[in-house]
Motif scaffolding. Structure first.
Motif, PDB file in Angstrom:
ATOM      1  N   ASP A 140       0.848  -1.185   0.000  1.00 16.37           N
ATOM      2  CA  ASP A 140       0.000   0.000   0.000  1.00 16.37           C
ATOM      3  C   ASP A 140       0.888   1.240   0.000  1.00 16.37           C
ATOM      4  N   LEU A 141       0.984   1.902  -1.146  1.00  9.12           N
ATOM      5  CA  LEU A 141       1.907   3.035  -1.257  1.00  9.12           C
ATOM      6  C   LEU A 141       1.214   4.373  -1.034  1.00  9.12           C
ATOM      7  N   LEU A 150       0.069   7.658   1.117  1.00  7.98           N
ATOM      8  CA  LEU A 150       0.666   8.564   2.090  1.00  7.98           C
ATOM      9  C   LEU A 150      -0.141   8.558   3.382  1.00  7.98           C
ATOM     10  N   LEU A 152       2.160  15.747   8.562  1.00 13.11           N
ATOM     11  CA  LEU A 152       1.327  16.052   7.409  1.00 13.11           C
ATOM     12  C   LEU A 152      -0.147  15.941   7.791  1.00 13.11           C
ATOM     13  N   LYS A 194      -5.035   7.356   5.247  1.00 16.59           N
ATOM     14  CA  LYS A 194      -4.177   7.145   4.085  1.00 16.59           C
ATOM     15  C   LYS A 194      -4.694   8.019   2.943  1.00 16.59           C
ATOM     16  N   LEU A 242      -2.951   9.892  -3.530  1.00 17.68           N
ATOM     17  CA  LEU A 242      -2.623  11.130  -4.243  1.00 17.68           C
ATOM     18  C   LEU A 242      -3.102  11.083  -5.689  1.00 17.68           C
TER      19      LEU A 242
END
Lengths: 411, 411
Positions: free
Chosen positions: A335-336, A338, A367, A405, A408
């Motif tokens: 799971d990439l 952010l 963030l 999560k 993007l």
């Protein structure tokens, strides 16, 4: 007509992974054309990389044991018997008691097993003082250290990045077998929709935004796009135009008008294109519930909601994985997305997966994902947004400060 | 020749941000060509979006006050005086006591201020029973709710994504002013370098990998690439070929041979291209120390190390921001790197910024970055890697389990 239950996001994704695969045979293309495409072969190297043993420093090639015990106070003395040039074969063998000058990247001569760095020697005419001992193999990359002959370098299903092309190039490949770019057809429907080029809109008319956004998003995913234009809410015309476009493409996307009539036609048209027909009729998400997925022969057909925001989010969620399967990409293992903290409470209904648009802010404690709100369908909110956050179906919402999560948007 | 101190990463990035800007005038291009390009104008809307007030549901347009107090047991009664069609003007005004049927997206007639959903009414001939009251504005998106006339929709320096094209399209734009794609020239140097097409390598020869990787990476960043081929380690030829390519491009990249001689020539050639000349001669990083940056006229010229891995990492670190400045992109305000835990101890020297290649693993306790080790310059390690992790110059290393930021490679 069959009766369909609304499916969950994970059910829909499982159907996509099970049902779709590359629908055209692989093609062999030159390396310069394949960046972003997916390998359709296991690449086995025919060569060693490097194909000769080379020095990793500027210095002198030596037999390591001649240097054992060497120090500033008690240097080893060697005869300089040659100077190796870049790009040339080292064709004079080296014997005990000898040294040959060698540049970084130079070929190690036969008989040498290590390189002393230039900083640790002193040349005195044809003699060399060595002030530091080296171990066998030191400052050398041996032939095959990087890639061995017969080694699997890259596996089928890998999406080719610039560095992968470099490795293919290093092993002597100038072309490679890849899955062809899928051709995506986009047809917009709705009596109110007019071409985006139309300057002066009459009252009640809306420009065709989805062809623009979905077309560009499909190209970002490696697809070629065929624009089918706009069709009015008339079943016969709609079915005919959809069928014509369907036969030219690998994946047909119908961007629905938002009226009840159009929604009904979309399902009928999808069924008319061939068996097995509709697989998913409605997804338990907000936005995007009226999303429809079908299969005609081996080809996917997708009905996206008319609202540009819903259409875009549903494209990211479902059309992107369909395009990945059509390109033969292996499903992601990792799971990439952010991580960020959500900047305010967001309520949600249990049983429905919600997607909210967010912009990102870097604060002292990390963030933060700030929800971008607006009435459903307001497309200007997409300009401010950098990604979407999912609120899982089993949650009643997320509370301020909770970790989420962020998927993007591509740029 | 001036004497240069090795610069830190942040000093080098500051120099890049200060020195470089778009070097060619903006161009007006059709929307279909500008995805990924950077806006060179502030976009102000000439139109309202939506340009008419529309219904967000299927139902009946009404005057809200006619429904006040309506309930299942005490419905309001209204006269049905029309049916609005999709895409058509609602040209019959609505008066008190009246209702007009309207589809989702249909135009609200003059005199109506809200829409009652179809689920909450019953049609009896030309009469309508309304079982639920609505508030003024309910189920309506008003003209200009999404975008007002005169509103700043998108600012100069914004990279255009599919959804941004949708918004431009919604406000009637069919073309937009963008910064042209920078032209990047790549020239490889080194006596040992041969074209990547060469099948049988002679001993000592190495294929030109950097033209392949750097070319593809530059295209991923929105550049057009001009391949200058390979030049031998001879100052006059090198200077002549570099100058020829320099005059055709916006950004010249010299991929250095790794020998001492070539490194010296690279600096001389960069100085010969024009003032102000070399800005950075060596960066305190590992790998990538021999990276050189200069400016000739307004154009950047960069000397990358010959090792493919170093070249690729230095490209990501410095050439990507140069390309962003040449495209007029605003420097990022937010750090969009992924967080992960490092899977083993990695030592590093204070005063030097280290970059290690990592692959990512999803474990029960989150995302882990697993270092991909290998001798310096082993390009096969780049295939396994999904990104790079920075070890800051003020750190002596990172310990297993420590949180790190991963800069993902583009795919």
């Amino acid at each position: 007509m069959k009766f369909f239950h609304v499916k969950t996001v994970s059910e829909t994704l499982r159907i996509i992974n099970e049902q779709f695969q590359p629908c055209r045979p692989p093609v062999e293309l030159p390396l310069i054309e394949v960046c972003g495409m997916v390998l359709a072969e296991d690449v086995i190297s025919d060569e060693q990389v490097p194909h000769f043993s080379r020095s990793t420093v500027d210095g002198f090639a030596v037999c390591a044991k001649d240097t054992f015990g060497a120090s500033d106070s008690l240097p080893a003395f060697l005869d300089i018997t040659g100077r190796i040039e870049m790009g040339m074969a080292a064709d004079t063998a080296l014997h005990e008691g000898q040294a040959q000058a060698i540049p970084t990247g130079g070929m190690i001569p036969a008989g040498a097993d290590s390189v002393v760095m230039i900083e640790h020697v002193e040349e005195v005419g044809e003699m060399l003082n060595v002030f530091r001992q080296v171990a066998p193999g030191e400052n050398i990359v041996r032939a095959g250290d990087d890639v061995e002959r017969g080694e699997l370098v890259m596996a089928c299903g890998h999406r080719l990045r610039p560095q992968d092309l470099g490795v293919l190039s290093a092993i002597g490949r100038t072309s490679v077998r890849v899955h062809p770019r899928p051709i995506v057809g986009i047809l917009s429907t709705g009596d109110e929709i007019v071409p985006s080029e139309k300057k002066e809109l009459a009252p009640g008319e809306v420009r065709d935004i989805n062809s623009v956004t979905i077309g560009a998003a499909a190209r970002q995913c490696g697809a070629t796009v065929l624009y089918g234009g706009i069709v009015k809410d008339d079943y016969d015309t709609f079915a005919k135009r959809a069928s014509e476009l369907f036969h030219k493409v690998d994946f047909l996307i119908l961007s629905g008008g938002s009226s009840v009539g159009t929604r009904d036609y979309t399902v009928q048209v999808m069924q008319s294109l061939g068996d097995p027909g509709v697989l998913v009729h409605g997804v338990a998400t907000k936005p995007g519930k009226p999303t429809i997925l079908s299969k005609a022969g081996e080809k996917p057909v997708m009905g996206l909601p008319g609202h540009p925001v819903s259409a875009m989010i549903m494209f990211q969620l479902f059309a992107v994985p369909i395009l990945e399967r059509l390109q033969g990409l292996r499903p992601a293992q990792t799971d990439l997305r952010l991580s960020a903290k959500i900047a305010r409470n967001v309520p949600s209904a249990v049983g429905r997966t919600d997607y909210i648009r967010v912009k990102l802010e870097e604060r002292e404690d990390g963030l933060w994902a700030v929800p971008v709100f607006g009435k459903s369908g307001l497309i200007s909110t997409l300009v401010e947004s950098e990604g979407i956050v999912e609120i899982a179906a089993n949650k009643e919402g997320i509370v301020e400060g909770e970790s989420v999560k962020v998927h993007l948007f591509k740029s």
